[in-house]
Design an enzyme around this catalytic site. Structure first.
Site, PDB file in Angstrom:
ATOM      1  CB  SER A  64      -0.907   0.121   1.121  1.00  0.00           C
ATOM      2  OG  SER A  64      -1.946  -0.972   1.059  1.00  0.00           O
ATOM      3  CE  LYS A  67      -3.850   0.752  -1.023  1.00  0.00           C
ATOM      4  NZ  LYS A  67      -4.421   0.487   0.200  1.00  0.00           N
ATOM      5  CE1 TYR A 191      -3.864  -1.226  -4.912  1.00  0.00           C
ATOM      6  CE2 TYR A 191      -4.429  -3.621  -4.956  1.00  0.00           C
ATOM      7  CZ  TYR A 191      -4.108  -2.447  -4.180  1.00  0.00           C
ATOM      8  OH  TYR A 191      -4.309  -2.432  -2.707  1.00  0.00           O
ATOM      9  CE1 TYR A 243      -5.213   2.250   3.993  1.00  0.00           C
ATOM     10  CE2 TYR A 243      -3.915   0.921   5.536  1.00  0.00           C
ATOM     11  CZ  TYR A 243      -4.200   1.490   4.168  1.00  0.00           C
ATOM     12  OH  TYR A 243      -3.229   1.011   3.216  1.00  0.00           O
ATOM     13  CB  VAL A 261       0.119  -5.857   4.186  1.00  0.00           C
ATOM     14  CG1 VAL A 261      -1.093  -4.992   4.695  1.00  0.00           C
ATOM     15  CG2 VAL A 261       0.105  -6.179   2.864  1.00  0.00           C
TER      16      VAL A 261
HETATM   17  O1  DON Z   1      -4.453  -4.768  -1.885  1.00  0.00           O
HETATM   18  C1  DON Z   1      -3.963  -5.389  -0.945  1.00  0.00           C
HETATM   19  O2  DON Z   1      -4.673  -5.908  -0.126  1.00  0.00           O
HETATM   20  C2  DON Z   1      -2.357  -5.245  -0.868  1.00  0.00           C
HETATM   21  N1  DON Z   1      -1.854  -5.291  -2.113  1.00  0.00           N
HETATM   22  C3  DON Z   1      -1.809  -4.026  -0.173  1.00  0.00           C
HETATM   23  C4  DON Z   1      -2.545  -3.996   1.362  1.00  0.00           C
HETATM   24  C5  DON Z   1      -1.810  -2.973   2.116  1.00  0.00           C
HETATM   25  O3  DON Z   1      -0.642  -2.913   1.994  1.00  0.00           O
HETATM   26  C6  DON Z   1      -2.597  -2.160   3.322  1.00  0.00           C
HETATM   27  N2  DON Z   1      -1.693  -1.245   3.886  1.00  0.00           N
HETATM   28  N3  DON Z   1      -1.274  -1.604   5.105  1.00  0.00           N
END
Ligand code: DON
Length: 427
Positions: A64, A67, A191, A243, A261
């Protein structure tokens, strides 16, 4: 002398190393297998100095943290109106993978949650690009932020795609609202590849420093996105980047930030530094547990909270005094530091208070290191009005901070040294 900053970073890492709470992301099997003991932290200054400790060159997927950078690219490529029409800027107060869509329009609440980021991915490059061309724009753009060509971790990407039920559900919802106008599966694939870009903590700190440095990578010197985009990106990071923990983060850390993550965490402090940490065990928000502790320490120890109130504007008035006597007397307003609205207002006030009998006034900018547009216009107006009142005005401006204050009547003289002005203009 040895710099104390790496020593400080080592000490802070040691302070959090014993915290083994949390767990690597479980919903992407390949991430669950990460070495949970990895730990690193990097500071990158806006003039390109890098300080690091621990595992700063270990590669992990950006997730993320991509983003804010893809949001910057979409804003640069499509413009604010086109992006805002599809993705809002309101904090959702919900988890990153919630289907947080505006009721009625179906517009994702912000670009930091998955719904917004999937949409943002679809807005990168011109509308004519196919998915491969769009992905190349993403990889090239994020690589420019990092200052080196980034590669995709195919096994993490495959692992996530095999389990991307939730993102596919989100994308189909977006398609049903015409927020996505392409095949949802293709957009999620792009994505997910974006999230699978491999970075190090060193890369991330430089990427964050590029945000902190008005879009210019401090090492390569490349203007990666226009400066106008940066304020928007940092604002959204500050309000939505963490978030459903955004409020806690804003009060306790106070640095525009984004987590991922895989265990990465970045913060961008405007005009100062980019910070990155890496430690794979996550809290329930999907944020690195040790990363949060590290940022709390950095913010507290180094006074990095963006709401920390800066020195009062009066600090810009170094002195207000008279040199010489009689007809030779000059009122000198000596300024210092960085001038913005509040600092320039102090100068206006001092100028207003000058007795009408004082015929010669100098504005000395020798010790000024920056003047923003507003302050520049205000100071030029001060110079113009002092001259209109019939005074001789000297602008001591050896580094041409103020631009041309010429009023056309010879009453304003720009010099690099006050002594020169006084010698050249004896009454
Ligand atoms: O879309 C997802 O769920 C993962 N590729 C990225 C989520 C993420 O890193 C959330 N942040 N902490």
């Amino acid at each position: 002398m040895r710099s104390p900053i790496p020593d400080y970073l080592i000490e802070v890492l040691e302070g959090v190393a014993s915290n083994r709470s949390g767990a690597p992301a479980g919903y992407i099997p390949e991430l669950a297998a990460a070495d949970p003991e990895q730990l690193g932290a990097v500071f990158a200054t806006v003039d390109g100095e890098i300080y690091g400790a621990g595992d700063i060159d270990a590669e992990f997927t950006i997730q993320s943290i991509s983003k804010p950078f893809t949001y910057a690219l979409a804003l640069a490529d499509r413009g604010f109106d086109a992006v805002l029409a599809k993705v809002g800027v309101e904090p959702s107060g919900e988890a990153f993978n919630e289907i947080s869509l505006e009721s009625g329009s179906g517009r994702p609440l912000n670009p930091m949650i998955n719904a917004g980021a999937i949409t943002t991915h679809s807005l990168i490059g011109s509308a004519e690009l196919d998915s491969a061309e769009r992905l190349e724009r993403v990889v090239a753009g994020l690589s420019a932020f990092a200052g080196r060509r980034l590669a995709i971790d195919e096994s993490v990407c495959t692992s996530e795609l095999e389990n991307a039920y939730r993102n596919l559900a989100i994308a189909h919802m977006l398609r049903s609202h015409d927020i996505l106008t392409e095949d949802p599966t293709t957009v999620v694939a792009g994505y997910t590849r974006q999230c699978s870009l491999l970075v190090t903590a060193r890369d991330l700190a430089l990427m964050a420093a590029t945000l902190a440095n008005r879009g210019v990578n401090p090492v390569s010197g490349e203007q990666v996105v226009p400066e106008s985009v940066i304020r928007q990106v940092l604002s959204v990071m500050a309000t939505c980047g963490m978030y459903d923990a955004a409020g806690d983060w804003a009060t306790q850390v106070g640095i525009p930030a984004k987590s991922g993550v895989a265990g990465g965490l970045i913060g961008a402090l405007p005009g100062q530094i980019g910070i990155a940490t890496f430690s794979p065990r996550l809290d329930p928000h999907g944020t690195s547990v040790r990363g949060v502790s590290l940022f709390e320490r950095f913010s507290a120890d180094m006074g990095l909270h963006v709401m920390e109130v800066p020195a009062a504007a009066r600090a810009v008035m170094r002195s207000n005094h008279v040199v010489g006597t009689g007809a030779d007397a000059v009122r000198v307003l000596r300024l210092q530091g960085g001038l913005r609205f509040a600092g320039a207002e102090r100068v206006v006030r001092e100028a207003v208070d000058i007795e009408s009998a004082e015929a010669r006034v100098a504005l000395d900018l020798t010790m000024v290191y920056s003047v923003d547009d507003v302050a520049r216009r205000m100071l030029l107006e001060v110079v113009r009005r002092l001259a209109l009142d019939g005074r001789s005005v000297y602008v001591v401006d050896p580094e041409s901070m103020l631009g041309d204050p010429d009023t056309g009547d010879g009453r304003v003289i720009v010099v690099s040294d006050l002594a020169d002005a006084r010698a050249a203009d004896q009454p």
